[in-house]
Design a protein around this motif. Structure first.
Motif, PDB file in Angstrom:
ATOM      1  N   CYS A  27       0.934  -1.274  -0.033  1.00 27.21           N
ATOM      2  CA  CYS A  27      -0.106   0.013   0.118  1.00 27.21           C
ATOM      3  C   CYS A  27       0.782   1.318  -0.059  1.00 27.21           C
ATOM      4  O   CYS A  27       1.774   1.426   0.724  1.00 27.21           O
ATOM      5  CB  CYS A  27      -1.012  -0.259   1.194  1.00 27.21           C
ATOM      6  SG  CYS A  27      -1.724   1.577   1.703  1.00 27.21           S
ATOM      7  N   GLU A  43      -3.879  11.747  -8.727  1.00 30.31           N
ATOM      8  CA  GLU A  43      -4.038  10.502  -8.248  1.00 30.31           C
ATOM      9  C   GLU A  43      -4.560   9.623  -9.295  1.00 30.31           C
ATOM     10  O   GLU A  43      -4.289   8.344  -9.163  1.00 30.31           O
ATOM     11  CB  GLU A  43      -5.373  10.449  -7.306  1.00 30.31           C
ATOM     12  CG  GLU A  43      -5.746   9.644  -6.669  1.00 30.31           C
ATOM     13  CD  GLU A  43      -6.987   9.614  -5.879  1.00 30.31           C
ATOM     14  OE1 GLU A  43      -7.754   8.346  -5.417  1.00 30.31           O
ATOM     15  OE2 GLU A  43      -7.407  10.551  -5.210  1.00 30.31           O
ATOM     16  N   ALA A  44      -5.163   9.876 -10.374  1.00 28.76           N
ATOM     17  CA  ALA A  44      -5.449   8.879 -11.571  1.00 28.76           C
ATOM     18  C   ALA A  44      -4.316   8.451 -12.058  1.00 28.76           C
ATOM     19  O   ALA A  44      -4.269   7.151 -12.404  1.00 28.76           O
ATOM     20  CB  ALA A  44      -6.400   9.574 -12.359  1.00 28.76           C
ATOM     21  N   ARG A  47      -2.790   5.791  -9.660  1.00 30.75           N
ATOM     22  CA  ARG A  47      -3.605   4.481  -9.481  1.00 30.75           C
ATOM     23  C   ARG A  47      -3.275   3.649 -10.699  1.00 30.75           C
ATOM     24  O   ARG A  47      -2.935   2.450 -10.678  1.00 30.75           O
ATOM     25  CB  ARG A  47      -5.052   4.819  -9.320  1.00 30.75           C
ATOM     26  CG  ARG A  47      -5.423   5.380  -7.812  1.00 30.75           C
ATOM     27  CD  ARG A  47      -6.885   5.373  -7.616  1.00 30.75           C
ATOM     28  NE  ARG A  47      -7.229   5.914  -6.596  1.00 30.75           N
ATOM     29  CZ  ARG A  47      -7.041   5.221  -5.357  1.00 30.75           C
ATOM     30  NH1 ARG A  47      -6.795   3.950  -5.271  1.00 30.75           N
ATOM     31  NH2 ARG A  47      -7.299   5.659  -4.100  1.00 30.75           N
ATOM     32  N   ARG A  48      -3.042   4.289 -11.925  1.00 29.14           N
ATOM     33  CA  ARG A  48      -2.648   3.513 -13.002  1.00 29.14           C
ATOM     34  C   ARG A  48      -1.571   2.643 -12.921  1.00 29.14           C
ATOM     35  O   ARG A  48      -1.581   1.583 -13.295  1.00 29.14           O
ATOM     36  CB  ARG A  48      -3.048   4.561 -14.387  1.00 29.14           C
ATOM     37  CG  ARG A  48      -2.656   3.802 -15.657  1.00 29.14           C
ATOM     38  CD  ARG A  48      -2.888   4.487 -16.745  1.00 29.14           C
ATOM     39  NE  ARG A  48      -2.310   5.865 -16.727  1.00 29.14           N
ATOM     40  CZ  ARG A  48      -2.787   7.184 -16.881  1.00 29.14           C
ATOM     41  NH1 ARG A  48      -4.126   7.241 -16.438  1.00 29.14           N
ATOM     42  NH2 ARG A  48      -2.114   7.900 -16.531  1.00 29.14           N
ATOM     43  N   ALA A  50       0.216   2.306 -10.121  1.00 29.12           N
ATOM     44  CA  ALA A  50       0.082   1.186  -9.063  1.00 29.12           C
ATOM     45  C   ALA A  50      -0.455  -0.136  -9.267  1.00 29.12           C
ATOM     46  O   ALA A  50      -0.068  -1.129  -9.151  1.00 29.12           O
ATOM     47  CB  ALA A  50      -0.823   1.905  -7.928  1.00 29.12           C
ATOM     48  N   ASP A  51      -1.783   0.178 -10.264  1.00 29.09           N
ATOM     49  CA  ASP A  51      -2.276  -1.318 -10.795  1.00 29.09           C
ATOM     50  C   ASP A  51      -1.079  -1.923 -11.608  1.00 29.09           C
ATOM     51  O   ASP A  51      -1.255  -3.322 -11.681  1.00 29.09           O
ATOM     52  CB  ASP A  51      -3.583  -0.834 -11.501  1.00 29.09           C
ATOM     53  CG  ASP A  51      -4.791  -0.329 -10.903  1.00 29.09           C
ATOM     54  OD1 ASP A  51      -4.643  -0.925  -9.601  1.00 29.09           O
ATOM     55  OD2 ASP A  51      -5.602   0.091 -11.275  1.00 29.09           O
ATOM     56  N   ASP A  56      -1.376  -0.843  -4.168  1.00 27.88           N
ATOM     57  CA  ASP A  56      -2.483  -0.164  -3.820  1.00 27.88           C
ATOM     58  C   ASP A  56      -2.170   1.199  -3.549  1.00 27.88           C
ATOM     59  O   ASP A  56      -1.042   1.644  -3.045  1.00 27.88           O
ATOM     60  CB  ASP A  56      -3.169  -0.943  -2.577  1.00 27.88           C
ATOM     61  CG  ASP A  56      -3.965  -2.111  -3.169  1.00 27.88           C
ATOM     62  OD1 ASP A  56      -4.379  -2.303  -4.149  1.00 27.88           O
ATOM     63  OD2 ASP A  56      -3.842  -3.275  -2.240  1.00 27.88           O
ATOM     64  N   ILE A  57      -3.196   1.973  -3.820  1.00 24.24           N
ATOM     65  CA  ILE A  57      -3.161   3.559  -3.295  1.00 24.24           C
ATOM     66  C   ILE A  57      -4.325   3.997  -2.380  1.00 24.24           C
ATOM     67  O   ILE A  57      -5.209   3.332  -2.685  1.00 24.24           O
ATOM     68  CB  ILE A  57      -3.373   4.381  -4.733  1.00 24.24           C
ATOM     69  CG1 ILE A  57      -2.179   4.497  -5.590  1.00 24.24           C
ATOM     70  CG2 ILE A  57      -3.340   5.869  -4.165  1.00 24.24           C
ATOM     71  CD1 ILE A  57      -1.004   5.008  -5.255  1.00 24.24           C
ATOM     72  N   TYR A  58      -3.695   4.378  -1.434  1.00 23.03           N
ATOM     73  CA  TYR A  58      -4.808   4.878  -0.177  1.00 23.03           C
ATOM     74  C   TYR A  58      -4.588   6.249  -0.122  1.00 23.03           C
ATOM     75  O   TYR A  58      -3.634   6.646   0.582  1.00 23.03           O
ATOM     76  CB  TYR A  58      -4.592   4.073   1.241  1.00 23.03           C
ATOM     77  CG  TYR A  58      -5.210   4.695   2.506  1.00 23.03           C
ATOM     78  CD1 TYR A  58      -6.427   4.029   2.480  1.00 23.03           C
ATOM     79  CD2 TYR A  58      -4.688   5.598   3.316  1.00 23.03           C
ATOM     80  CE1 TYR A  58      -7.373   4.533   3.375  1.00 23.03           C
ATOM     81  CE2 TYR A  58      -5.560   5.737   4.290  1.00 23.03           C
ATOM     82  CZ  TYR A  58      -7.086   5.327   4.681  1.00 23.03           C
ATOM     83  OH  TYR A  58      -7.706   5.656   5.402  1.00 23.03           O
ATOM     84  N   THR A  59      -5.721   7.153  -0.397  1.00 28.93           N
ATOM     85  CA  THR A  59      -5.615   8.730  -0.545  1.00 28.93           C
ATOM     86  C   THR A  59      -6.596   9.250   0.666  1.00 28.93           C
ATOM     87  O   THR A  59      -7.467   8.675   0.764  1.00 28.93           O
ATOM     88  CB  THR A  59      -6.166   9.223  -2.066  1.00 28.93           C
ATOM     89  OG1 THR A  59      -5.713   8.472  -2.849  1.00 28.93           O
ATOM     90  CG2 THR A  59      -6.283  10.461  -1.924  1.00 28.93           C
ATOM     91  N   ASP A 264       2.265   9.086 -11.916  1.00 26.59           N
ATOM     92  CA  ASP A 264       2.851   7.947 -12.509  1.00 26.59           C
ATOM     93  C   ASP A 264       4.114   7.945 -12.137  1.00 26.59           C
ATOM     94  O   ASP A 264       4.671   6.843 -11.495  1.00 26.59           O
ATOM     95  CB  ASP A 264       2.676   7.959 -13.850  1.00 26.59           C
ATOM     96  CG  ASP A 264       3.475   6.983 -14.649  1.00 26.59           C
ATOM     97  OD1 ASP A 264       3.096   5.824 -14.662  1.00 26.59           O
ATOM     98  OD2 ASP A 264       4.744   7.188 -15.396  1.00 26.59           O
TER      99      ASP A 264
END
Length: 301
Positions: A27, A43-44, A47-48, A50-51, A56-59, A264
């Motif tokens: 995380c 954040e987008a 998350r891309r 991280a996937d 995982d991203i916890y914001t 990213d």
């Protein structure tokens, strides 16, 4: 026989748990400066990536920008969630002391958008803010020509990103022969801008605001005064409201960042830190801003 059944059940339970344990993802805690569109885009991008990296991203984001105390509280929430790394847009120098302590616990941090005093972070990913300010000054000079009177609507003392934009703007404006007749901190307060701009009209020829919130506030102030489109206006960041104003001639240029690329790169740098890669000094990645004008809607590098 009951003992045999119990043992078999235990083995089956362990077999079921092993795949889940193997699939557990690291995380990363993400603490942006606020909840505006810029940070949503960042954040987008995070998350891309991280996937892609099976993370995982916890914001957790503050409602209002600029509170060190709130960010320190959010860091504790991220840690309580079990995150093993941190991405943060630091609101002040006090953040770095906490980041140093996290580093000593094996939790690396990457700063995004702005840095602070100290070397606690593993890396910084940001816009080349000084260059962005210079480009803004050059755009205003191209619109107006030497000798014209312009205003710098500063955002907030101590905020490294906007201070660099303001510094770059002043250097370029003076080099181009513009007269900077107003230079003060107005934040993103529309009414303060109305009061300041009213005193300067009609002698003022142009203005620069160094971030998204101050640009939206300045645009609202000019519209309230009935002066939108009557002075050359270079602002920062995008969004539908500002793009429409650019199209309508109420803004002459916008400096655009790359928030998704910023997110990213931040995640990929965190992954490098978690894999054990060391850096003698904090790594620094500066992304070029884009200039968008009504005549060049796609922007130019």
């Amino acid at each position: 026989m009951p003992r045999v059944l119990s043992f078999v059940c235990l083995l089956l339970t362990a077999a079921l748990l092993l795949p889940a344990m193997a699939m557990a993802r690291d995380c990363i805690g993400l603490i942006p400066a606020s909840t505006s569109a810029f940070w949503t885009d960042l954040e987008a991008g995070a998350r891309r990536s991280a996937d892609d990296l099976q993370m995982d991203i916890y914001t957790r984001a503050p409602t209002n920008e600029g509170s060190v105390d709130v960010q320190l509280q959010l860091i504790e929430r991220v840690l309580a969630h079990g995150c093993k790394a941190l991405i943060i847009a630091p609101a002040g120098d006090a953040i770095d002391a906490r980041v140093v302590a996290l580093r000593e616990q094996g939790i690396p941090t990457v700063y995004v958008d702005r840095s602070v005093a100290g070397e606690g972070a593993y890396a910084l990913v940001a816009t080349d803010n000084f260059l962005a300010g210079q480009l803004a000054g050059q755009q205003l000079a191209e619109q107006l020509g030497a000798g014209k009177r312009v205003a710098l609507l500063r955002l907030q003392p101590g905020l490294q990103s906007t201070q660099e934009r303001e510094r770059g703007f002043l250097l370029a404006a003076h080099a181009a022969g513009l007269q900077v007749v107003f230079d003060d901190y107005l934040g993103a307060d529309r009414q303060r801008m109305v009061a300041a701009l009213t005193r300067m009209m009609p002698e003022l020829d142009g203005l620069f605001s160094p971030n998204g919130s101050s640009t939206r506030a300045a645009l609202a102030a000019l519209r309230q005064m009935g002066r939108a489109g009557q002075v050359a206006f270079v602002g920062f960041d995008g969004g539908e409201l500002l793009f429409d104003a650019l199209h309508d001639g109420q803004l002459q240029a916008l400096l655009l960042q790359q928030p998704q690329a910023m997110g990213d790169h931040a995640v990929r740098l965190v992954q490098r830190a978690l894999s054990g890669e060391r850096a003698a000094t904090p790594l620094q990645l500066l992304l070029e801003p884009r200039v968008m004008t009504a005549t060049a809607p796609g922007g130019s590098w």
